[in-house]
Design a protein around this motif. Structure first.
Motif, PDB file in Angstrom:
ATOM      1  N   ALA A   1      12.736  48.008  15.330  1.00 40.26           N
ATOM      2  CA  ALA A   1      13.703  47.000  15.758  1.00 40.26           C
ATOM      3  C   ALA A   1      13.888  45.992  14.634  1.00 40.26           C
ATOM      4  N   ARG A   2      15.093  45.467  14.530  1.00 37.76           N
ATOM      5  CA  ARG A   2      15.383  44.442  13.525  1.00 37.76           C
ATOM      6  C   ARG A   2      15.801  43.158  14.220  1.00 37.76           C
ATOM      7  N   THR A   3      15.195  42.071  13.829  1.00 31.45           N
ATOM      8  CA  THR A   3      15.560  40.749  14.321  1.00 31.45           C
ATOM      9  C   THR A   3      15.683  39.819  13.119  1.00 31.45           C
ATOM     10  N   GLU A   4      15.937  38.543  13.396  1.00 26.78           N
ATOM     11  CA  GLU A   4      16.015  37.584  12.301  1.00 26.78           C
ATOM     12  C   GLU A   4      14.674  37.427  11.600  1.00 26.78           C
ATOM     13  N   LYS A   5      13.597  37.892  12.250  1.00 26.72           N
ATOM     14  CA  LYS A   5      12.268  37.823  11.655  1.00 26.72           C
ATOM     15  C   LYS A   5      12.012  38.965  10.673  1.00 26.72           C
ATOM     16  N   GLY A   6      12.864  39.998  10.723  1.00 23.31           N
ATOM     17  CA  GLY A   6      12.675  41.138   9.843  1.00 23.31           C
ATOM     18  C   GLY A   6      12.613  42.443  10.608  1.00 23.31           C
ATOM     19  N   THR A   7      11.903  43.399  10.053  1.00 20.68           N
ATOM     20  CA  THR A   7      11.781  44.736  10.641  1.00 20.68           C
ATOM     21  C   THR A   7      10.459  44.852  11.383  1.00 20.68           C
ATOM     22  N   HIS A   8      10.512  45.440  12.572  1.00 21.14           N
ATOM     23  CA  HIS A   8       9.338  45.556  13.417  1.00 21.14           C
ATOM     24  C   HIS A   8       9.118  47.032  13.760  1.00 21.14           C
ATOM     25  N   PHE A   9       7.896  47.505  13.606  1.00 21.30           N
ATOM     26  CA  PHE A   9       7.539  48.867  13.967  1.00 21.30           C
ATOM     27  C   PHE A   9       6.733  48.803  15.258  1.00 21.30           C
TER      28      PHE A   9
END
Length: 236
Positions: free
Chosen positions: A169-177
């Protein structure tokens, strides 16, 4: 029909058994509907927009008999009791509340290991199977050595949409696995080598510091969330 494949916990090839995710005793007894990638993305496929019915409840042929029996006998009852208390908390919550605070008598290490065995079961990428030390952490009931790259979180949910999967997932915080399993009363999330998508998840990574079958009385403040889409980590 015999199902064969690689067990997603021990990594051995052989006959596979049906693993309920979450455990059958944790409200997972009724038929459920779910969708795979082909149902959601491939508009040219005759399966697009459709769904699959599982009469056995949520789960699949993921584990060998040995791993299925071991995780069930070690951790299943602890997770069942956790889910029953969680359902009581969810049922009695104040409707507008975003945080559900409730008293729990739980076995933290057992619960964490059950959650991670569920995640390993649904992980078709083998990233968890190949994560050094994770299989040992689950199969050795007394182990407290959880890989540092893995964090685990929980939230309350009442959604009827089963979200069992892993992805990015991508959010304003970056990429999340991430990996995520939703099945009332809880949703559980792991983050691998990345931050979670939200700060208000209740983290249970520290459950690793307890002993097998150790029971504690504690007050948990768990957020109530509703998944936004089938993509892990995104909510309304």
């Amino acid at each position: 029909m015999t199902r064969e494949g690689t067990c997603r916990i021990c990594g051995k090839f052989g006959k596979l058994t049906f693993e309920h995710v979450p455990p059958q005793s944790a409200f997972n007894t009724n038929p459920v509907f779910f969708q795979k990638s082909v149902h959601l993305h491939d508009k040219k496929s005759p399966l697009y927009g459709k769904r699959i019915r599982s009469n056995q409840g949520a789960g699949g042929y993921y584990l060998c008999k040995s791993c299925n029996n071991l995780t069930g006998s070690y951790y299943g009852e602890s997770y069942k009791k956790f889910a029953y208390i969680g359902m009581m908390a969810l049922t009695n919550r104040i409707w507008a509340s975003k945080i559900i605070t409730f008293e729990y008598a739980i076995q933290p290490l057992n619960i964490l290991k059950q959650v991670l065995s569920m995640f390993m079961s649904i992980d078709t990428s083998d990233q968890l199977l190949n994560l050094k030390g994770l299989s040992v952490f689950i199969l050795d009931k007394n182990s407290n050595e959880l890989p540092d790259s893995l964090r685990v979180f929980i939230y309350h949910t009442a959604t009827k949409q089963v979200r069992n999967g892993w992805g990015m997932a991508r959010t304003e915080k970056g990429t999340h696995f991430l990996g995520e399993i939703t099945f009332p009363p809880f949703g559980v999330v792991y983050a691998l080598n990345s931050e979670p998508t939200r700060k208000d998840f209740y983290e249970i990574t520290d459950f690793k510091n307890y002993q097998f079958n150790q029971t504690v009385q504690t007050r948990l403040k768990i957020p109530f969330l509703t998944p936004k889409t089938y993509i892990p980590g995104l909510y309304l």
